[in-house]
Write a protein that holds these residues in place. Sequence first.
Motif, mmCIF file in Angstrom:
data_model
loop_
_atom_site.group_PDB
_atom_site.id
_atom_site.type_symbol
_atom_site.label_atom_id
_atom_site.label_comp_id
_atom_site.label_asym_id
_atom_site.label_seq_id
_atom_site.Cartn_x
_atom_site.Cartn_y
_atom_site.Cartn_z
ATOM 1 N N VAL A 1 0.798 -10.918 2.044
ATOM 2 C CA VAL A 1 0.910 -10.103 0.835
ATOM 3 C C VAL A 1 1.972 -10.661 -0.118
ATOM 4 O O VAL A 1 1.759 -10.778 -1.326
ATOM 5 C CB VAL A 1 1.210 -8.634 1.198
ATOM 6 C CG1 VAL A 1 1.620 -7.853 -0.062
ATOM 7 C CG2 VAL A 1 0.005 -7.988 1.845
ATOM 8 N N THR A 7 -3.399 -10.425 -2.842
ATOM 9 C CA THR A 7 -2.488 -9.356 -2.436
ATOM 10 C C THR A 7 -3.259 -8.068 -2.141
ATOM 11 O O THR A 7 -2.993 -7.372 -1.155
ATOM 12 C CB THR A 7 -1.441 -9.113 -3.535
ATOM 13 O OG1 THR A 7 -0.742 -10.327 -3.783
ATOM 14 C CG2 THR A 7 -0.454 -8.040 -3.122
ATOM 15 N N TRP A 41 -5.232 -8.426 1.361
ATOM 16 C CA TRP A 41 -4.445 -8.302 2.578
ATOM 17 C C TRP A 41 -3.719 -6.956 2.657
ATOM 18 O O TRP A 41 -3.501 -6.426 3.762
ATOM 19 C CB TRP A 41 -3.451 -9.456 2.695
ATOM 20 C CG TRP A 41 -4.156 -10.770 2.845
ATOM 21 C CD1 TRP A 41 -4.164 -11.817 1.984
ATOM 22 C CD2 TRP A 41 -4.992 -11.154 3.948
ATOM 23 N NE1 TRP A 41 -4.934 -12.844 2.455
ATOM 24 C CE2 TRP A 41 -5.464 -12.453 3.677
ATOM 25 C CE3 TRP A 41 -5.394 -10.526 5.132
ATOM 26 C CZ2 TRP A 41 -6.314 -13.147 4.533
ATOM 27 C CZ3 TRP A 41 -6.239 -11.223 5.995
ATOM 28 C CH2 TRP A 41 -6.692 -12.507 5.692
ATOM 29 N N ALA A 42 -3.363 -6.376 1.515
ATOM 30 C CA ALA A 42 -2.782 -5.031 1.544
ATOM 31 C C ALA A 42 -3.830 -4.027 2.030
ATOM 32 O O ALA A 42 -3.518 -3.084 2.796
ATOM 33 C CB ALA A 42 -2.271 -4.653 0.152
ATOM 34 N N TYR A 63 -4.073 -4.357 5.668
ATOM 35 C CA TYR A 63 -2.878 -3.754 6.248
ATOM 36 C C TYR A 63 -3.011 -2.238 6.295
ATOM 37 O O TYR A 63 -2.711 -1.602 7.318
ATOM 38 C CB TYR A 63 -1.678 -4.181 5.397
ATOM 39 C CG TYR A 63 -0.334 -3.673 5.868
ATOM 40 C CD1 TYR A 63 0.442 -4.423 6.732
ATOM 41 C CD2 TYR A 63 0.151 -2.444 5.427
ATOM 42 C CE1 TYR A 63 1.689 -3.962 7.168
ATOM 43 C CE2 TYR A 63 1.384 -1.974 5.845
ATOM 44 C CZ TYR A 63 2.146 -2.736 6.712
ATOM 45 O OH TYR A 63 3.362 -2.275 7.131
ATOM 46 N N ALA A 108 3.981 -2.366 1.860
ATOM 47 C CA ALA A 108 3.035 -3.303 1.240
ATOM 48 C C ALA A 108 2.763 -2.972 -0.219
ATOM 49 O O ALA A 108 2.218 -3.803 -0.964
ATOM 50 C CB ALA A 108 1.727 -3.326 2.018
ATOM 51 N N LEU A 156 1.792 -5.347 -4.186
ATOM 52 C CA LEU A 156 0.638 -5.100 -5.040
ATOM 53 C C LEU A 156 1.071 -4.699 -6.449
ATOM 54 O O LEU A 156 0.468 -5.110 -7.445
ATOM 55 C CB LEU A 156 -0.228 -4.012 -4.411
ATOM 56 C CG LEU A 156 -1.644 -3.833 -4.976
ATOM 57 C CD1 LEU A 156 -2.417 -5.135 -4.916
ATOM 58 C CD2 LEU A 156 -2.383 -2.745 -4.219
#
Length: 408
Positions: free
Chosen positions: A60, A78, A81-82, A85, A95, A99
């Motif tokens: 991220v 970002t 993967w956020a 997550y 996280a 973002l």
Amino acid sequence: MQLSEHPAVVRLRAVLPVAGEIVWAAGSLWMSSTLLHNWPDPYGYWRDTDPFAYVLLALVYLPLVLRRRHPVAVLLNTGLWAGVYFTLGYYHVVAACGLATALYTVASACPRKVSVRSAAGALAVLLWGTRLAEPGVVPMSMAFVTVATVVCWVAGDGSRRLRELTRQLRLQQEEKARRAVAEERIRIARELHDVIAHHVSVISVQNGLASYVLSSDPPTARKALDTVGDSAREALTEMRRMLLVLREDGPLPGPEEDRGPVAGLAGLDELVRRVGAAGVPVGVRVTGTPYELPPGIDLCAYRAVQEALTNVIKHAPGARTTVQVHYGADEVRVRVGDDGSGRAPARAPAGPGGAAGQGLIGMRERATIYHGTVTAGPVPGGGFEVGLRIPVPRPGGEDAHAVRTRRR
């Protein structure tokens, strides 16, 4: 060499932004990982922290190093993967900052159409993450991420608009500078023409006369050479005055009298005398009640007479010429006409559709500055006439141009 132009300083300026992005990404990853490790979870709301959680945080935050070069791609990375997550159920808050940073960068670097879509996508990912909030605070968490998304987008979009306005202002300033340079070049060319053309014409005529009668009529030759010397000195005086005016940021050398007086209609008699010595008989007629003209208008009127008489010397040597100056209540009019005798090959008409020499072009440019008009062309019965009319603002009243404009 200025310090800002030193090679080391230039290299440092190029490296600093990259170093700043690295520090930002690494620092954000470190703070998020520390927060994830130390955040208490006594009730087991989130998935237990494991090495994969730290890997996802690295995915991220670390790509944020490239956020200014590839803002949309970094935001997509970002957000992806956020989202992973959040889906796996790890503590969601750590996280969100990555973002938000990526969204701000897109809003500050990309067109509004792209940034609005990016904001909607980022908000969707963040809202998905709010499902992991503690029981009872989910609505508040949703409101918070919505407001945070809007704030990030507004801040980034404002930064983009400010940068665009700054760029437009810089371009406008550069355009103004270019126009100012062009106008100054035209002004210098006009002044050089007005100062040089007349005196050189007189010098040329008188030099030819002196050479012709040097042996047969020495007194006439001596008088002609005296006129050449007077014209040369006057040309140097006017050149010195013009150069001092153009060098506004330089010191004014010498006493005031060394600069010479500014030309104006007060010097009309001397101008007529000099032209008469060049073989052009000139009569002067002044009507109306003379009054002091503003310096710019006075110089404009004088240059018009000077240019018209110079043209007579060049194109109609020996022609009888009349200079008429009329002082009106709110304007000054100047007319210079010759009878056409001794005319050289035809001059080009200078009316609205005709070609004009540099002198007449400069005359019109001067007159336009003061809302004046210039006419020039042949007259019935032979001869050529140049006319100038300039409105003159008088104390306690309006100039004619303003009055006409209001009536329209």
